[in-house]
Scaffold this active site. Sequence first.
Site, mmCIF file in Angstrom:
data_model
loop_
_atom_site.group_PDB
_atom_site.id
_atom_site.type_symbol
_atom_site.label_atom_id
_atom_site.label_comp_id
_atom_site.label_asym_id
_atom_site.label_seq_id
_atom_site.Cartn_x
_atom_site.Cartn_y
_atom_site.Cartn_z
ATOM 1 C CD GLN A 75 34.382 63.059 85.184
ATOM 2 O OE1 GLN A 75 35.279 63.027 84.367
ATOM 3 N NE2 GLN A 75 33.764 64.155 85.525
ATOM 4 C CB SER A 115 36.002 57.875 79.402
ATOM 5 O OG SER A 115 36.221 59.251 79.210
ATOM 6 C CG LEU A 116 39.538 58.787 84.426
ATOM 7 C CD1 LEU A 116 40.719 59.714 84.454
ATOM 8 C CD2 LEU A 116 38.642 59.031 85.614
ATOM 9 N NE ARG A 131 40.737 62.479 79.271
ATOM 10 C CZ ARG A 131 39.598 61.897 79.652
ATOM 11 N NH1 ARG A 131 39.210 61.990 80.919
ATOM 12 N NH2 ARG A 131 38.856 61.234 78.788
ATOM 13 C CG HIS A 162 33.705 61.054 75.389
ATOM 14 N ND1 HIS A 162 35.013 60.740 75.077
ATOM 15 C CD2 HIS A 162 33.554 60.758 76.713
ATOM 16 C CE1 HIS A 162 35.614 60.259 76.160
ATOM 17 N NE2 HIS A 162 34.757 60.266 77.159
ATOM 18 C CD GLN A 180 39.678 58.700 76.199
ATOM 19 O OE1 GLN A 180 39.987 59.725 76.790
ATOM 20 N NE2 GLN A 180 39.879 57.502 76.705
#
Length: 318
Positions: free
Chosen positions: A13, A93-94, A118, A204, A253
Site C-alpha cells: 500500500q 505487507s499486502l 483484508r 501492523h 502479518q
Amino acid sequence: MNMQKLAFLFPGQGSQAVGMGRDLYDNFPVAKAVFDEADEALGFSLSKLCFEGPEEDLKLTENTQPAILTVSVAVLRVLEEKGIRPAIAAGHSLGEYSAHVAAGTISFADAVRTVKNRGKFMQEAVPAGQGTMAAVLGLPAATIGELCTRAWDETDSVVSAANLNAPEQTVISGAIKGVERAGELCKEAGAKRVVMLPVSAPFHSAMMAPAQHQLASYLEQVNFHDPQIPIVCNVDARVEHRRAESRDALIRQVTGAVRWVECVQTLVAQGATHFIEVGPGRVLTGLMRQIDRNQKALNVEDTASLEKTLAALAEVAE
C-alpha cells in the site's frame, strides 16, 4: 539465463496512483485478462477505478489493496509471457499476497477477494481518528523499538515499530497519543525527521487484532497450496515452503512488523543476484538502494519499464 537468480519484489500500500496498469491493459492481452478476472471476482469494475479513479476511492484501503495486487499480477503475467520467472520472491505487507500468487500458493481470484476483505477488516478494526503511523528517519530500528516501548508505558497507548523499511527508515504505528509521544522521543534521541503519514489506520500494530481474527477465519476458507518457489515472509524474514506456514504468516502479518531489511538480506543470503520490483511505483527499488547498494533493482510497471528491464536482463545473460 545462465547464473542469474531472479528475485521478484511486490509492492504494498502506498504505491497506488490513478492510471496504473492502463498501459499494460491496452498492450498485452494477458494483462487485460488479469483485470477482467479481478472485475469478475469482485463484482465491480476495479479496472475502471485503477485507470480513472477517483483518487479518493482508490485510496480507500479496501480498494487500494486489490488494486495494487491486480496491477502487480498483470505485470507478473506479462513477464512470465516473456519467459522471465522468479527463483524466489517477497512482497511488502499486502505485496506478500502478490508473491504467493506468483508462487501458485493461492489463485489470483482468491487473492483479490481476500485482500479486498483484508482491507475492509483493517479499515473497520480501528475507528477513524484513533490510530496513525509515522516514518522515523535517521535512527537505528533497535533504538526506535526501545523508544516505542517507553512511549507506550508513558502514555498507556499502543505504539510499536511497524515497517522496518531501511536501516535509516522505520515506520511506527499505533494510537495517536502513543505515536506522537514516540515521535517526540525519537526527535530527542537525534532522529533526522519524524513524518506523520496520511494513513487511515494503524497498520501492523496490536490495534489490528480484530482484523487479524477476522482474516484468520476468512483464510480458513481459502484453498492454499505449497508455494512452488520459496517466499520470504515479512513477519519472520525467513523462507517458507509449506502452505500451512504461508497461511499462518499472512495472518500474523496483520499485527506483526514488516521486517523488510531482513527480508532483503534473506533473499541475498538465498543467492538472489537480480531484483525486479513487479507492480506500480518504485518504492522497493528506492529502499533497495538504502538497504544494500551492491544489489541492483529493476522495476516493471508499464511498457517502457518492461523494455528497459528486458534489455538489462539480456545484457546480463550475454
